[in-house]
Scaffold this active site. Sequence first.
Site, short mmCIF file in Angstrom:
data_model
loop_
_atom_site.label_atom_id
_atom_site.label_comp_id
_atom_site.label_asym_id
_atom_site.label_seq_id
_atom_site.Cartn_x
_atom_site.Cartn_y
_atom_site.Cartn_z
N SER A 180 0.82 -1.22 0.00
CA SER A 180 0.00 0.00 0.00
C SER A 180 0.85 1.26 0.00
O SER A 180 0.34 2.34 -0.34
CB SER A 180 -0.93 0.02 1.22
N THR B 50 -1.40 4.74 3.07
CA THR B 50 -2.14 5.43 2.02
C THR B 50 -2.21 6.94 2.26
O THR B 50 -1.80 7.72 1.39
CB THR B 50 -3.54 4.82 1.83
N GLU C 125 -9.75 7.53 2.29
CA GLU C 125 -9.40 6.11 2.19
C GLU C 125 -10.37 5.23 2.98
O GLU C 125 -10.63 5.47 4.16
CB GLU C 125 -7.99 5.85 2.73
#
Lengths: 141, 581
Positions: free
Chosen positions: B180, B241, B378
Site C-alpha cells: 500500500s 495510504t 481512504e
Amino acid sequence: MKPALFALWAALLLSAAQAQSSLKFSEMYSKVTVRGIEFSPKVQGLSGKSVSMVGFMAPPLKPKLDFFVLTKAPMSSCPFCSTVADWPPDIVLVIMPDGKLLDPSTGALKVTGRLEYGIKKDDQTGFVSLMRLYADKVENQ
Amino acid sequence: MKTPSLVKASLLLGTLLALSSAAAAEVKIYPYSGAHVLAGQKFDLRVEVSGVAAGAEASVMLDGKPVAGLIKTNSAADTVEYTLRGVSLIAGSHTVTVTGAATGQATMIAEAPATVAQAKKVILFIGDGMGWNTVRAAELVAHGYNPDNGMPLGRLEMETGLSGLATVTNSSYDSFLTDSANTASSIATGQKVLVNALSVYPDNTKDSLDNPRIETIAEILKRSKNMGIGLVSTAFGTDATPAAFAAHTRLRGDYSAVADQYFKGSAKPDVLLFGGSNDFISQTVPGSRRKDATNWIDGSQKMGFTFVSSRAELMKANTTKLFGLFNLSNFNSYLDRVQFKDPSVLGDFKDQPYLWDMTQKAVETLDKNPNGFFLMVEGGMIDKFEHPLDWQRGVWDVLEMDKAVAWAKDYQKTHPDTLVLVTADHAHSISTYAGYDHTKGPGNRDAVLVYQDGKFPTYSDKKDVNGIPMVTPTRGLAVGFAGVPDYCETFTARPIYKDPTISDGSGGYAPNPDICKEEGAYFRTGNLPRNTNQGVHSADPVPLFSFGPGAQNFVGMMDQTDIFFAIAKAMGVDATKDAGK
C-alpha cells in the site's frame, strides 16, 4: 508441534500461602481514549502483588524464551517481526525468572507472577510494555 | 624470491582484479531512467557510484551542463554519491550523464504544464485492497437480483452515473507485486517506488528519512495553487495510504516521522481525520507508539487546528483547519460498529464517525478555501480484513465507502467544478465463486451452491440502520482467496474477529485453533510460504471510476502512475508556478 511446558518451580512458600488474585484482560484498563489509556483501579490495587492471568503467547522471536507477550486471543502477528503489526492495546509482557527459559507454545497459558504496570522500555529489544508479569509459574490450561 | 612465471601470474592476476573492480563499478541515477515527472515538480536528484576506489570522483551533467550545487558524500569506502535536493525540470526530455570513476546515463521526461483547469476540486477515494472482484462482491451484497426475472437490482454508487471508467494495473520499482505504500506513492507522485517506501526513490544509506524525495500531488497543489488539502482514513492516521500524499520515507513504519511530517512538511494538510491516535500522543502516555514526548493533539491546536475525537464533536466542528482522531488504533470495522456492536470489541470508542460523515465534514471544511481543494478519502480497513481472509468485514467496509461516494456524487451535482475519483491501490486474490445456503449451517461444503443451484443472494432482505444489508442472509455468497496460509473455513461471518492463523512456535503459522473448533470449520491447506500468516496482495487489476470534469483523462487501461498525471491535467496544474505561501 506443541512442545511441553514445564511449571517452573514452586513459588515462594510465602506467596503460595497467599490467596491468588486473578486478572482478566477485560479488567486491565478503566478507560481507553484517543489521548491514551488509563489503568483500572483493580490493576492499580494489584501492583506488586501476585496475580494470575490466562491468555496466549504471541508469536515469539526466539526458540527459547526469557520473555514473551501474553495476549487475550491467539494472534498471528509478532511484536518484533514487523513494523506494521497492529497490536491490540491489551497485552502483557511476561518476564521469566533469571536462568529459566520457556519453549514456545500455542495453547492457552496461565501465568502467575508479580504484576507491575506503567510504561517501561526493554533496552535489549526496544519493546515498550504497559503491563508486566514477573512470572513464578507458567502452566498449560 | 618469486620466479618470473609467478611474477607474470601475479601481474596478470593484478590486471584481472583491476578489471573486475572496474567492471563492478555501478552507477545509479534517481529519478531513474524512463521516469516521467511534471515540469516544475520538485525532486531530489541523486547519483550513486559504487564499486570504486576510495577518493574516486564522478562528474554529473544535466543536458550536457555540469550540475551546480551537488553535495558529495561517501556512504561507504567504495562509494561516492552526489545529491541535489529540490530540483525541477522544464518541459521536455532531459538526460543526466555521469562520467569519471564510472559512467551512466538516465533520461527522463518532464510533462508540459496543463493550460486549462478542468476541475477546481478533487475528491479521490481509495479503497485499500478494493480490486474489481472486491467491488463485485460488494455489489452482490448490496443489491443482488430480482429472482422473478434474473435482472440485477442495482449497482453500487461508485459504479453508476459514471463520466469515465478505467482499469488500473500496478507494480513496484522492485517487484511486479505491490504494497500500500508504493502504490499510494505512485498515485501521489507518478513514480514507481520501492515496496514499503513512501514517495521517495531508493538510496544506499541506512537512514530511511534521507532518501531522495519526489513532490506529491498534494504538495504541488498546495505550493502552486495554495489549495486546501485533506486526508481522511478509517485506518490509523500514519498508515501508508494517507502518508504517501504528505510524507516521505523509505520505511512506511516510520510512524512518528510521518505524523511529524503531516504538521511540519510541505503538503500542510488542512484536514486530517483518522483512527490511530497512538502516533500522535507522547510516549509518556500509555498507549502511545511514539519514541518521544511530542503530542500533536495539543501541538495541532497551537497551530490553529480544531481537534475532535468523536462523531458528535466532528459534526459540530466549524473551522478551516480540522484534526480528528477517533480511535487509539484503526477504526473498528463497519460490521463491528453497526451490526455486531460487541462491547468488548468497541470498548470506549462508541461514537466513531462513518466514513461519509468524515467525507462531508472534510469537504465542508476545505470548501472554505476559494482556491479549491484536494481531498483523499481512504476506505482503509477493506484491505486490513482481506488480509486475514475476513471477507465480510472487508466488503462491508466497501459498502460504507460507497455511501461516502454517494455523498460526494451529490456534492458534485451542486458543485460542478468537482472531480470525484474512486479507485484502489491494489487488489487481493478474492473471488465470489459460489452461493452459500446458510440454513444448512456454517462450514458445510454441501451448502456451497454452484451454477443454477446458487440462485440469488438474499442480503437485501434485512438491512441495518443505514440501509446497508445485514451480514446474516439466508442465501449468501461463498467468497474465497487464491493465496492462503493453512486455515480453517466456515463460510460464515463471526461476531468477534479472529486471526486465521497463530504462530506454530517455530517460525511458521498454524490455523487458529479457536476457528478450527467452531461448528463446521474444516481445514484448508494453504499455498503460501509457511512463514506467511495471512493472505497477500495480488497482481490483479483495480477499477477507477470517475465523475465530473476531467473524468475524460481516466479512461481505458492505465498504469497506476498515470493517475498522478491525469489528476494534474484535470486540476490544471502548472508545477512551475509558486503561489508564494
